[in-house]
Scaffold this active site. Structure first.
Site, PDB file in Angstrom:
ATOM      1  N   ASP A 152       0.866  -1.165   0.000  1.00 37.24           N
ATOM      2  CA  ASP A 152       0.000   0.000   0.000  1.00 37.24           C
ATOM      3  C   ASP A 152       0.911   1.225   0.000  1.00 37.24           C
ATOM      4  OD1 ASP A 152      -2.246   1.602   0.052  1.00 37.24           O
ATOM      5  OD2 ASP A 152      -3.209   0.502   1.659  1.00 37.24           O
ATOM      6  N   GLU A 184     -17.275  10.074   5.219  1.00 32.77           N
ATOM      7  CA  GLU A 184     -16.634   8.777   5.464  1.00 32.77           C
ATOM      8  C   GLU A 184     -15.761   8.408   4.282  1.00 32.77           C
ATOM      9  OE1 GLU A 184     -19.229   5.399   5.709  1.00 32.77           O
ATOM     10  OE2 GLU A 184     -20.435   5.998   3.987  1.00 32.77           O
TER      11      GLU A 184
END
Length: 875
Positions: free
Chosen positions: A273, A621
């Site tokens: 990542d 979110e």
């Protein structure tokens, strides 16, 4: 038509020209497309220097001019349509919404269409010599198959829900659709992420360490990854930021070496990542420096460093003896194998996907499928007294709420930009036409009843005597040097995808801008300026810095109140910089006004129905966000309750006695206990993509019978949740939750009703064997409708620790009124097994119970029909 053909020939000529120089002379074996990929890759890597090899292990891999190898950036996304590209694309519903379709074939087709659009974009980039730019390549870091174990996780919207079986099935469909079925070439390269045991909290993702039991690891967190690696043959895997059992995931003995590379025999590439390797020595503190961190990651099979910093130290690591060059070779070969399999080094005539035309972008089939999936994804949670469908000839409909006309919410996150977005307000207006008066009033924000009432100040902004702003753009993020573009713009309201062309000399890629004007108020008083942007910005009045958000902000709005004097001149300067992703900035001014709910309802006493469109938004979110509204933190939620102001407004609407429809947008489960008892119609619309408004209107007015099913549990309150940071599955998700949910996994209403009968299953089964089960399903209602047939296994052996109930199969079918269909399931031996405390598969003995119906066996929806249970003796 002739003009079209000529353009096509020109485009193909450009493609061939971009390839010729590299393969024409075939000076080296790796250029010989008649040889197997393995031999070509081995030959190429053998010719590279250490420095060249290491630089190929960065996401932004540079060109190797001496071998005519073009630069390539591995970083691209296609979560629900090609994301963040500068070109217009089809945007399908968010991943969690697609999961609610319970339709693998639709997901397969969506991935197929996305790969085609991605190929067209890559071909454009190739023709323009832009293969070194992010979000233009063919390696997509999708799907996200983490288990959505806790509804507070902001990135749960990117997943396929809380169930390992559903996640694996849909993830498999996505990978097969995206990668294509050609025996030699990949259409695109999928990447399963984030491996593994990763699902928040977002603010802690770079530092937290988790430890779970072998049971939870193999029962919940690994099954989807195992399926995609061993069966779907996914091209790539992304390792997660966090640590697992004390080791960072990207250098983890158990996850990376023992399981992924050895047990599952994964031959594809692994990418970290982004900046996860840096976390080894900066945050986890498990390694002293970049060289040791990078070497350890490579030892464990992490081939690519997204972030372009840590792996540069591999050169030092080799020279100091920490790692051998032959270990570097292994990773570089894996990376080049992907590029060869994508056909990047072969003549376009050999690679059928290489000739994908630009006409596939947003074509009619793709747009129709986006609408189909939006319809199938929406879940009708409540419909008392047949409030829905609404009649199309109502005199007046009042549409309210923060999501009613919100084009950001419908697109979700990790999204592209389509040519047309239909909000719920637009969808309703298009549906009813001129015969109905559709009145819109936002009334509230997501969390507040006091809104900024924007003023039309366009005529009061002046720069050098000209209305508007002097806009200066710089090819850096620090406003340094001379601007590459200066122009006058009437207002600051800009939205670009990364890499999108702003002007001839400027693209939206790591740039900055300065907007200047003067403001001369026509009256004394107070005015509030509002700045809303994706990234960093400053706002100065008369040289004084009054707003400073000079860091990545992700659409966080900031305001400043100014007391003005009539006819005074105020010098206004807004500065902005773009980091990663899209570039959005909006500057407005107005006064704050508190909404009077009583006055609002009285002003609409003649309304025939109210449609409130609320919920939450990807503005609240998502991934590692700077959001500090009540109930939200860092991209996650601190409470799953619907924001109180929305409930307060709906309470006021209820007092009118008029029909109320609550259209809820969200990427996660929201607790709505009051609404579930008092609002007659509730439709969960998720983030439904470009066709959201049209799909909502089709359902509200009865042109489509709702058929979505919840891929997550909707809990009743925060008290149902455990510690967010605890990764144990105890009392989590429908499989282990001991309480009563508000709406269970698999729940969803319809405008029709269904009957299940004539279930056929064996009475006796030998342990370790599979079985067949069938049931007849009939539409007993008066409208055509889809039904999602769900098959669960119940654990009736209390001595065995396993899920109380677990999904084992599902099929979406379409039935005309009165029509019946026979639905068959074929269960393999492993489908009927359980995981023991050591993480090993075991087979039940004694008896098992299977339940089949339109929902969970103990979460029966009002019109989902009956549930049939079959007890089978296992010998």
């Amino acid at each position: 038509m002739r003009e079209h053909n000529d353009l096509k020939k020109l485009f193909l000529a450009i493609l061939l020209c971009s390839f010729c120089g590299f393969a024409g002379a075939q000076e080296y074996p790796f250029q010989d497309y008649k040889l197997p990929f393995e031999k070509r890759v081995d030959d190429l890597v053998s010719r590279l220097s250490l420095d060249e090899k290491v630089m190929q292990m960065l996401n932004s891999a540079p060109a190797i001019p001496r071998f005519k190898i073009p630069a390539y950036d591995w970083w691209n996304e296609t979560l629900h349509g090609v994301a963040r590209t500068p070109f217009k694309v089809t945007v399908f519903p968010q991943a969690i919404a697609m999961a609610a379709t319970f339709n693998p074939s639709a997901l397969y087709k969506m991935a197929d269409y996305s790969a085609l659009e991605g190929r067209a974009i890559y071909n454009k980039a190739l023709a323009l010599g832009r293969t070194n730019e992010r979000y233009l390549g063919l390696t997509y870091w999708t799907p996200n198959i983490n288990i959505f174990r806790d509804p507070r996780w902001g990135r749960g919207q990117e997943t396929y829900g809380e169930d390992p079986y559903l996640t694996g099935t849909l993830g498999d469909a996505f990978v097969r659709g995206l990668q294509g079925d050609d025996p030699k070439y990949l259409k695109a390269a999928a990447c399963a992420k984030h491996y593994a045991v990763h699902s928040g909290p977002e603010p802690l993702r770079h530092v937290f360490n988790t430890t779970v039991s072998a049971f939870d690891l193999w029962d919940t967190y690994l099954p989807a990854f195992e399926k995609l690696v061993t069966q779907s043959k996914v091209a790539g895997v992304m390792c997660a930021y966090n640590a697992f059992q004390g080791q960072p995931c990207c250098a983890n003995d158990l996850l990376m070496t023992d399981i992924l590379r050895r047990k599952w025999n994964f031959k594809g590439y692994v990418t970290s990542d982004c900046w996860a390797i840096d976390d080894f020595y900066k945050n986890h503190k498990t390694h002293p420096n970049a060289a040791s961190a990078a070497a350890d990651a490579v030892f464990h099979g992490t081939d690519l460093d997204c972030g372009t910093e840590a792996y540069k130290a591999l050169i030092t690591a080799v020279k100091t003896g920490i790692i051998k060059e032959k270990d570097i070779d292994v990773s570089v070969k894996r990376l080049f194998m992907i590029r060869f399999r994508l056909g990047m080094f072969d003549p376009p005539s050999m690679v059928k996907y290489a000739n994908t035309p630009a006409t596939v972008l947003e074509n009619s089939e793709h747009k129709a499928h986006a609408l189909k999936m939006a319809r199938e994804s929406m879940v009708l949670l409540r419909n008392e007294s047949h409030t829905l469908p609404l009649k199309k000839n109502l005199r007046k409909i009042v549409v309210l709420g923060p999501n009613a006309d919100n084009s950001i919410s419908v697109l979700g996150n990790y999204n592209g930009i389509p040519s047309k977005i239909t909000t719920v307000l637009a969808g309703i207006r298009e549906k009813v036409g001129q015969q109905t008066n559709v009145v819109y009033q936002q009334a509230i924000s997501f969390t507040n009843d006091t809104l900024l009432s924007y003023l039309d100040l366009d005529n009061e902004y002046r720069i050098n005597g000209v209305q508007g702003f002097k806009s200066e753009y710089f090819n850096n993020t620090t406003l340094e040097g001379e601007p590459v573009l200066t122009r006058t713009e009437p207002r600051i309201e800009n939205n670009w995808q990364e890499g999108e062309k702003i002007a001839d000399k400027l693209t939206a890629n790591h740039f900055s801008a300065r907007y200047s004007t003067t403001f001369k108020p026509s009256a004394s008083g107070s005015i509030t300026f509002e700045l809303n942007a994706d990234d960093g910005y400053r706002f100065m009045i008369n040289g004084k810095n009054v707003i400073d958000a000079w860091s990545r902000n992700r659409w966080g709005a900031k305001t400043y109140k100014l007391e003005t004097v009539k006819d005074s001149v105020y010098n206004l300067v807004v500065e902005y910089w773009q980091g990663e992703g899209s570039a959005n900035i909006r500057f407005k001014a107005g006064t704050f006004v508190k909404t009077d709910f009583n006055a609002l309802t009285k002003s609409h006493a003649d309304a025939d129905a109210f449609v409130f469109v609320g919920g939450i938004s990807p503005q609240l979110e998502g991934e590692e966000m700077k959001v500090d509204y009540p109930g939200f933190s860092g991209g996650d939620r601190t409470s799953i309750m619907l924001p109180a102001v929305q409930t307060a407004l709906m309470k006021s609407l209820k007092e009118t006695g008029k029909p109320i429809v609550f259209v809820m947008m969200t990427g996660s489960a929201i607790a709505i206990p009051w609404e579930a008892e008092n609002i007659p119609a509730i439709l969960n619309a998720w983030y439904g993509g470009q066709a959201t408004g049209e799909a909502v209107a089709d359902i509200l007015f009865g042109d489509y019978s709702p058929s979505g099913r919840l891929p997550v549990t909707f809990y009743a309150s925060d008290q149902d949740l455990g510690d967010f940071s605890d990764y144990s599955m105890s009392n989590r998700t429908y499989r282990y939750f001991k309480g009563k949910p508000l709406y269970g996994f698999g729940y969803g209403l319809s405008y029709s009703s269904f009957l299940y009968e004539k279930c056929v299953a064996p009475a006796v089964l030998k342990a370790g064997k599979g079985m067949e089960i069938s049931v007849q399903v009939s539409n007993k209602g008066s409208v055509k409708s889809d039904e999602v047939v769900q098959l669960y296994q119940l654990n009736n052996q209390k001595s065995i620790k396993s899920a109380a109930k677990a999904l084992k199969g599902f099929k979406r079918i379409s039935l005309e009124p009165g029509e019946s269909k026979l639905v068959k399931f074929s269960l393999k031996a492993n489908d009927l097994a359980y995981v023991d405390q050591n993480g090993s598969k075991q087979f039940y003995k004694g008896s098992i119970t299977l339940a089949i119906g339109g929902s969970q066996p103990d979460e029966l929806a009002a019109n989902s029909g009956n549930i049939i249970k079959k007890v089978i003796r296992v010998n």
